[in-house]
Design a protein around this motif. Sequence first.
Motif, PDB file in Angstrom:
ATOM      1  N   ASN A   1       1.416  -0.058 -11.526  1.00 36.51           N
ATOM      2  CA  ASN A   1       1.817  -1.384 -11.037  1.00 36.51           C
ATOM      3  C   ASN A   1       2.485  -1.308  -9.670  1.00 36.51           C
ATOM      4  O   ASN A   1       3.153  -2.249  -9.255  1.00 36.51           O
ATOM      5  CB  ASN A   1       2.754  -2.053 -12.041  1.00 36.51           C
ATOM      6  CG  ASN A   1       2.068  -2.297 -13.353  1.00 36.51           C
ATOM      7  OD1 ASN A   1       0.947  -2.795 -13.384  1.00 36.51           O
ATOM      8  ND2 ASN A   1       2.715  -1.922 -14.440  1.00 36.51           N
ATOM      9  N   GLU A   2       2.343  -0.190  -8.991  1.00 33.12           N
ATOM     10  CA  GLU A   2       2.907   0.095  -7.665  1.00 33.12           C
ATOM     11  C   GLU A   2       4.425   0.246  -7.658  1.00 33.12           C
ATOM     12  O   GLU A   2       5.047   0.228  -6.600  1.00 33.12           O
ATOM     13  CB  GLU A   2       2.510  -0.956  -6.606  1.00 33.12           C
ATOM     14  CG  GLU A   2       1.044  -1.125  -6.389  1.00 33.12           C
ATOM     15  CD  GLU A   2       0.485  -2.271  -7.211  1.00 33.12           C
ATOM     16  OE1 GLU A   2       1.023  -3.385  -7.159  1.00 33.12           O
ATOM     17  OE2 GLU A   2      -0.489  -2.029  -7.937  1.00 33.12           O
TER      18      GLU A   2
ATOM     19  N   ALA B   1      -1.749   3.949  -9.014  1.00 28.03           N
ATOM     20  CA  ALA B   1      -2.304   2.641  -8.662  1.00 28.03           C
ATOM     21  C   ALA B   1      -3.795   2.794  -8.358  1.00 28.03           C
ATOM     22  O   ALA B   1      -4.192   3.072  -7.237  1.00 28.03           O
ATOM     23  CB  ALA B   1      -1.575   2.061  -7.460  1.00 28.03           C
TER      24      ALA B   1
ATOM     25  N   ASP C   1       3.852   4.164 -10.173  1.00 22.41           N
ATOM     26  CA  ASP C   1       3.058   3.879 -11.370  1.00 22.41           C
ATOM     27  C   ASP C   1       1.873   2.967 -11.054  1.00 22.41           C
ATOM     28  O   ASP C   1       1.655   2.582  -9.904  1.00 22.41           O
ATOM     29  CB  ASP C   1       3.926   3.332 -12.509  1.00 22.41           C
ATOM     30  CG  ASP C   1       4.400   1.903 -12.299  1.00 22.41           C
ATOM     31  OD1 ASP C   1       3.943   1.212 -11.361  1.00 22.41           O
ATOM     32  OD2 ASP C   1       5.248   1.458 -13.093  1.00 22.41           O
TER      33      ASP C   1
END
Length: 89
Positions: free
Chosen positions: A79-80, A12, A77
């Motif tokens: 996208n948290e 992130a 990832d």
Amino acid sequence: MTTMPQVSECQATTCAFNHDGCQAFAMTMGEGGCTTFIALDTLGGLPTVDAQVGACQRGDCTFNHQLVCSAPAVRVDANEACLTYTKAK
């Protein structure tokens, strides 16, 4: 006291806690991903800490035992989202 799993990877790039790895003292994982995520220009966290998962709100994950993560390590990832998440059967 249990040993908490380390955050072994965080992609992130817009999180204030992620600079050369997650610098939060402890992160919380929720239904939508990392709920510790915060997008600020200020760097957050501690300079020498290896983040750990302090709590997990994903009750349907194999590694979640009484809201505590039992995975050996956790990956997040860009996208948290928790890449370690494994749906319980």
